[in-house]
Design a protein around this motif. Sequence first.
Motif, mmCIF file in Angstrom:
data_model
loop_
_atom_site.group_PDB
_atom_site.id
_atom_site.type_symbol
_atom_site.label_atom_id
_atom_site.label_comp_id
_atom_site.label_asym_id
_atom_site.label_seq_id
_atom_site.Cartn_x
_atom_site.Cartn_y
_atom_site.Cartn_z
ATOM 1 N N TYR A 1 -1.138 4.314 -3.392
ATOM 2 C CA TYR A 1 -2.184 3.540 -2.721
ATOM 3 C C TYR A 1 -2.083 2.099 -3.185
ATOM 4 O O TYR A 1 -2.282 1.803 -4.363
ATOM 5 C CB TYR A 1 -3.554 4.121 -3.068
ATOM 6 C CG TYR A 1 -4.730 3.423 -2.407
ATOM 7 C CD1 TYR A 1 -4.727 3.142 -1.042
ATOM 8 C CD2 TYR A 1 -5.848 3.053 -3.162
ATOM 9 C CE1 TYR A 1 -5.806 2.518 -0.437
ATOM 10 C CE2 TYR A 1 -6.940 2.442 -2.571
ATOM 11 C CZ TYR A 1 -6.912 2.169 -1.215
ATOM 12 O OH TYR A 1 -7.982 1.551 -0.620
ATOM 13 N N ASP B 66 -2.909 1.363 3.890
ATOM 14 C CA ASP B 66 -2.596 0.957 2.520
ATOM 15 C C ASP B 66 -1.925 2.072 1.726
ATOM 16 O O ASP B 66 -1.720 1.935 0.508
ATOM 17 C CB ASP B 66 -3.875 0.518 1.794
ATOM 18 C CG ASP B 66 -4.396 -0.822 2.304
ATOM 19 O OD1 ASP B 66 -3.604 -1.571 2.918
ATOM 20 O OD2 ASP B 66 -5.586 -1.117 2.098
ATOM 21 N N TYR B 67 -1.581 3.164 2.401
ATOM 22 C CA TYR B 67 -0.894 4.275 1.737
ATOM 23 C C TYR B 67 0.606 4.166 2.004
ATOM 24 O O TYR B 67 1.041 4.011 3.156
ATOM 25 C CB TYR B 67 -1.419 5.623 2.235
ATOM 26 C CG TYR B 67 -2.845 5.884 1.799
ATOM 27 C CD1 TYR B 67 -3.128 6.385 0.530
ATOM 28 C CD2 TYR B 67 -3.909 5.626 2.652
ATOM 29 C CE1 TYR B 67 -4.435 6.618 0.126
ATOM 30 C CE2 TYR B 67 -5.230 5.849 2.261
ATOM 31 C CZ TYR B 67 -5.473 6.345 0.995
ATOM 32 O OH TYR B 67 -6.768 6.571 0.589
ATOM 33 N N ARG C 158 2.814 9.764 -2.738
ATOM 34 C CA ARG C 158 1.866 8.898 -2.018
ATOM 35 C C ARG C 158 1.243 7.902 -3.007
ATOM 36 O O ARG C 158 0.552 8.286 -3.946
ATOM 37 C CB ARG C 158 0.765 9.713 -1.365
ATOM 38 C CG ARG C 158 -0.170 8.848 -0.515
ATOM 39 C CD ARG C 158 -1.580 9.368 -0.324
ATOM 40 N NE ARG C 158 -1.678 10.783 -0.162
ATOM 41 C CZ ARG C 158 -2.442 11.539 -0.980
ATOM 42 N NH1 ARG C 158 -3.070 11.007 -2.013
ATOM 43 N NH2 ARG C 158 -2.529 12.833 -0.768
#
Length: 394
Positions: free
Chosen positions: A179, A77-78, A177
């Motif tokens: 999420y 999910d990143y 990054r």
Amino acid sequence: MKLIKLFKKIFFSIFLVGFIFPITSCSQINYEKLYEKNYYIETKETELIKKRSLDLIFNVSTSVIKGTGWVWKKSGDYYYIATNLHVAKYLSYIGNIFINDKGETENFSNIKNFTSKIGYATSNSNNIEAEISVSNPTIVYTTLMDDEFNKNINGDTPQYFIGENPYYGISDICILRYYFPTNEENFSSETKENQSSYKNFIRDWISIFDENEIQIYDGNVINLSDYAFYSGGFPRVEQNKTKWEPISDFTLNNQITNYATPLYNKLKTPNNEYGTSSSLITYVDKNYKQNKDITDNNYTLQSWYTNYLNISYTGYFYAHSDEGASGSMLVTKMDDKLYIVGIYWGISEFKVGDNLKELGSFDIFVTEKYNIVKEANDIILKDIADISTNQENI
């Protein structure tokens, strides 16, 4: 800060420095025809670019910063999203006091109102579906973190000058990054506020995302003038709605860079064009410290080198994108496969014949001096491993 007043065709200022160098026109090049061509058409290539791209929105107090981002790599999910450093730079400001490019002290130590949103477009629409609140991303990669880039471009001291002011060199790329959880139990507080829109995002964008449709190029240095290119971003605002804008089938000149760079000073294209612009970016990286303290407004701070000069090899094309396109991917086709080879950062001015022309500017990832792709991938893989280790220790 009235950032909106600084926006001119891209969100954020592009600082133009230097002199206009006279050039010699080549008879075989018809510059006007290059400008007259309509590049703003949707193709199957730009449709794939759109599927991989996001509209990035950062809200800082009363200011709104927009740009385009795209998926560099996915891990669970990143999502590792590439954009321009000048788009994401405010993430580095929060909690810091620093000196900006005008020599002014800026105090972000008490700024708490920083929020992030993303937008996306589906394959059958050029309209942004929704602006969805998400957790603030984390900066994972800049070229200031890149050992190879700094070895070949920088040194222990800044070596690029505009007048008497020294700068470290960078490329205008940043990888963040994000999420984007697909399990409702992991939805953030920001996501829960607009659950319906976020679930549509999972259904319409995450579920159909395929990073193999366009790969990031990590091969030999290419001659830019040998290929046709494609790009696209979220620059158009019509009736208060942000729209996708594709750019198709355009050509780039060969690799050149701005005049301020000693390593590549006065390099020119095969068409004898000289570039006249460079990009100054204010960014806070505490590893780059000056050897003096600066006292201002009754407090003393240690100042970092917070102003950097974009010295990258840059390809230019005979048009440019509009607002919010900063960070758009540059794509070309090799052996019937699509590859990302660079990133759009804004507008440069050139003298073509007797006229000044605005050209779109792309930083190139793989050059004779550095390979951004290799180093960025290594840093991202380490970040993924660190996340996995931390989750195991919980």
